[in-house]
Design a protein around this motif. Structure first.
Motif, mmCIF file in Angstrom:
data_model
loop_
_atom_site.group_PDB
_atom_site.id
_atom_site.type_symbol
_atom_site.label_atom_id
_atom_site.label_comp_id
_atom_site.label_asym_id
_atom_site.label_seq_id
_atom_site.Cartn_x
_atom_site.Cartn_y
_atom_site.Cartn_z
ATOM 1 N N THR A 91 0.829 -1.204 0.000
ATOM 2 C CA THR A 91 0.000 0.000 0.000
ATOM 3 C C THR A 91 0.862 1.252 0.000
ATOM 4 O O THR A 91 0.644 2.174 -0.790
ATOM 5 N N ASN A 92 1.855 1.278 0.866
ATOM 6 C CA ASN A 92 2.716 2.457 0.963
ATOM 7 C C ASN A 92 3.543 2.658 -0.299
ATOM 8 O O ASN A 92 3.700 3.786 -0.768
ATOM 9 N N ALA A 93 4.069 1.573 -0.869
ATOM 10 C CA ALA A 93 4.892 1.695 -2.086
ATOM 11 C C ALA A 93 4.046 2.156 -3.272
ATOM 12 O O ALA A 93 4.446 3.056 -4.019
ATOM 13 N N LEU A 94 2.874 1.555 -3.451
ATOM 14 C CA LEU A 94 2.027 1.936 -4.571
ATOM 15 C C LEU A 94 1.470 3.350 -4.390
ATOM 16 O O LEU A 94 1.425 4.131 -5.348
ATOM 17 N N SER A 95 1.088 3.688 -3.171
ATOM 18 C CA SER A 95 0.618 5.050 -2.891
ATOM 19 C C SER A 95 1.708 6.062 -3.206
ATOM 20 O O SER A 95 1.451 7.104 -3.820
ATOM 21 N N ARG A 96 2.921 5.754 -2.808
ATOM 22 C CA ARG A 96 4.070 6.633 -3.064
ATOM 23 C C ARG A 96 4.295 6.783 -4.566
ATOM 24 O O ARG A 96 4.505 7.875 -5.075
ATOM 25 N N MET A 97 4.239 5.663 -5.296
ATOM 26 C CA MET A 97 4.455 5.721 -6.743
ATOM 27 C C MET A 97 3.403 6.598 -7.424
ATOM 28 O O MET A 97 3.729 7.447 -8.255
ATOM 29 N N LEU A 98 2.145 6.408 -7.076
ATOM 30 C CA LEU A 98 1.072 7.166 -7.715
ATOM 31 C C LEU A 98 1.126 8.654 -7.367
ATOM 32 O O LEU A 98 0.685 9.488 -8.164
ATOM 33 N N THR A 99 1.676 8.973 -6.210
ATOM 34 C CA THR A 99 1.788 10.370 -5.795
ATOM 35 C C THR A 99 3.024 11.040 -6.393
ATOM 36 O O THR A 99 2.945 12.129 -6.951
ATOM 37 N N LEU B 156 11.864 0.159 -2.356
ATOM 38 C CA LEU B 156 13.089 0.306 -1.560
ATOM 39 C C LEU B 156 12.936 1.390 -0.497
ATOM 40 O O LEU B 156 13.368 1.214 0.652
ATOM 41 N N VAL B 157 12.324 2.504 -0.867
ATOM 42 C CA VAL B 157 12.118 3.589 0.091
ATOM 43 C C VAL B 157 11.240 3.108 1.245
ATOM 44 O O VAL B 157 11.552 3.332 2.422
ATOM 45 N N VAL B 158 10.156 2.427 0.916
ATOM 46 C CA VAL B 158 9.238 1.938 1.945
ATOM 47 C C VAL B 158 9.919 0.891 2.834
ATOM 48 O O VAL B 158 9.727 0.889 4.056
ATOM 49 N N LEU B 159 10.708 0.029 2.242
ATOM 50 C CA LEU B 159 11.418 -0.976 3.047
ATOM 51 C C LEU B 159 12.382 -0.305 4.021
ATOM 52 O O LEU B 159 12.490 -0.718 5.180
ATOM 53 N N ALA B 160 13.069 0.732 3.561
ATOM 54 C CA ALA B 160 14.002 1.452 4.433
ATOM 55 C C ALA B 160 13.271 2.132 5.594
ATOM 56 O O ALA B 160 13.761 2.149 6.729
ATOM 57 N N ILE B 161 12.091 2.662 5.312
ATOM 58 C CA ILE B 161 11.300 3.332 6.347
ATOM 59 C C ILE B 161 10.701 2.313 7.317
ATOM 60 O O ILE B 161 10.702 2.513 8.529
ATOM 61 N N THR B 162 10.203 1.208 6.788
ATOM 62 C CA THR B 162 9.483 0.223 7.580
ATOM 63 C C THR B 162 10.409 -0.663 8.412
ATOM 64 O O THR B 162 10.051 -1.073 9.519
ATOM 65 N N PHE B 163 11.576 -0.957 7.871
ATOM 66 C CA PHE B 163 12.514 -1.861 8.532
ATOM 67 C C PHE B 163 13.891 -1.199 8.692
ATOM 68 O O PHE B 163 14.881 -1.677 8.129
ATOM 69 N N PRO B 164 13.973 -0.105 9.427
ATOM 70 C CA PRO B 164 15.240 0.634 9.480
ATOM 71 C C PRO B 164 16.415 -0.172 10.045
ATOM 72 O O PRO B 164 17.536 -0.034 9.554
ATOM 73 N N ALA B 165 16.183 -0.999 11.026
ATOM 74 C CA ALA B 165 17.278 -1.776 11.610
ATOM 75 C C ALA B 165 17.696 -2.939 10.707
ATOM 76 O O ALA B 165 18.877 -3.252 10.592
ATOM 77 N N GLU B 166 16.730 -3.551 10.065
ATOM 78 C CA GLU B 166 17.000 -4.725 9.231
ATOM 79 C C GLU B 166 17.494 -4.364 7.831
ATOM 80 O O GLU B 166 18.157 -5.165 7.182
ATOM 81 N N LEU C 219 8.526 1.602 -9.597
ATOM 82 C CA LEU C 219 7.921 0.929 -8.444
ATOM 83 C C LEU C 219 8.997 0.314 -7.554
ATOM 84 O O LEU C 219 8.897 0.374 -6.327
ATOM 85 N N ASN C 220 10.034 -0.247 -8.158
ATOM 86 C CA ASN C 220 11.132 -0.805 -7.359
ATOM 87 C C ASN C 220 11.730 0.252 -6.438
ATOM 88 O O ASN C 220 12.015 -0.014 -5.270
ATOM 89 N N HIS C 221 11.936 1.444 -6.984
ATOM 90 C CA HIS C 221 12.486 2.526 -6.173
ATOM 91 C C HIS C 221 11.561 2.830 -4.988
ATOM 92 O O HIS C 221 12.027 2.979 -3.847
ATOM 93 N N HIS D 93 20.177 -3.747 1.604
ATOM 94 C CA HIS D 93 19.776 -2.766 0.582
ATOM 95 C C HIS D 93 20.316 -3.162 -0.787
ATOM 96 O O HIS D 93 19.566 -3.228 -1.766
ATOM 97 N N VAL D 94 21.605 -3.429 -0.862
ATOM 98 C CA VAL D 94 22.188 -3.752 -2.167
ATOM 99 C C VAL D 94 21.633 -5.072 -2.704
ATOM 100 O O VAL D 94 21.345 -5.186 -3.898
ATOM 101 N N ALA D 95 21.452 -6.063 -1.842
ATOM 102 C CA ALA D 95 20.931 -7.365 -2.297
ATOM 103 C C ALA D 95 19.488 -7.235 -2.790
ATOM 104 O O ALA D 95 19.136 -7.758 -3.849
ATOM 105 N N VAL D 96 18.649 -6.524 -2.039
ATOM 106 C CA VAL D 96 17.248 -6.355 -2.436
ATOM 107 C C VAL D 96 17.164 -5.499 -3.696
ATOM 108 O O VAL D 96 16.363 -5.781 -4.595
ATOM 109 N N ASP D 97 17.990 -4.481 -3.803
ATOM 110 C CA ASP D 97 18.006 -3.646 -5.000
ATOM 111 C C ASP D 97 18.380 -4.483 -6.227
ATOM 112 O O ASP D 97 17.723 -4.393 -7.271
ATOM 113 N N LYS D 98 19.409 -5.291 -6.119
ATOM 114 C CA LYS D 98 19.809 -6.160 -7.231
ATOM 115 C C LYS D 98 18.696 -7.156 -7.567
ATOM 116 O O LYS D 98 18.412 -7.416 -8.741
ATOM 117 N N PHE D 99 18.058 -7.694 -6.530
ATOM 118 C CA PHE D 99 16.962 -8.641 -6.749
ATOM 119 C C PHE D 99 15.796 -7.976 -7.469
ATOM 120 O O PHE D 99 15.263 -8.513 -8.447
#
Length: 143
Positions: free
Chosen positions: A27-35, A108-118, A103-105, A124-130
């Protein structure tokens, strides 16, 4: 950019944390993309409400992130594993493959916000490459 065995293991481990939050992340990633990228709204013109968190955005966002979770399970052969989705997006939905990168971008932004410690630099680099590999596999039928 190919995924190393270490990248794959990192993606699998990190995505296990995402699995319980697919609706929120989607929801957050798609909302961000559309905005942030309003030109992407053209693919969703049939929805009554394109606003952040609307029912259609929540449903499709979850579908996308669940699909990425399924791709994690097919990480060793994304081309084959995502063939039907590639055909759907190329021939039926006619989505410009540039939008996969957009959408990938946002994901990534939402993952960084949602899971800051993890979401470490290694994650980041592995998920970005994936996600780049997923976008490439989804773009396969456009060629």
């Amino acid at each position: 950019m190919s995924l190393t065995d270490r990248d794959k293991a990192t993606v699998r481990t990190f995505w296990a944390k995402v699995a319980g939050n697919t609706e929120a992340v989607g929801t957050n990633a798609l909302s961000r993309m559309l905005t942030v990228y309003p030109q992407t709204k053209t693919y969703f013109a049939h929805w009554k409400d394109l606003g952040p968190g609307s029912i259609n955005v929540r449903k499709h966002g979850k579908t996308v992130v669940d699909g990425i979770g399924a791709a994690v399970m097919k990480i060793d052969d994304l081309q084959k594993g995502l063939l039907s989705l590639s055909e759907l997006h190329a021939f039926q939905l006619r989505v410009d493959p540039t939008n996969f990168k957009i959408l990938n971008h946002c994901i990534l932004v939402v993952l960084a916000i949602t899971f800051p410690a993890e979401f470490t630099p290694e994650a980041h680099v592995a998920v970005d490459k994936f996600l780049a590999a997923v976008a490439l596999a989804l773009s396969d039928k456009y060629r």
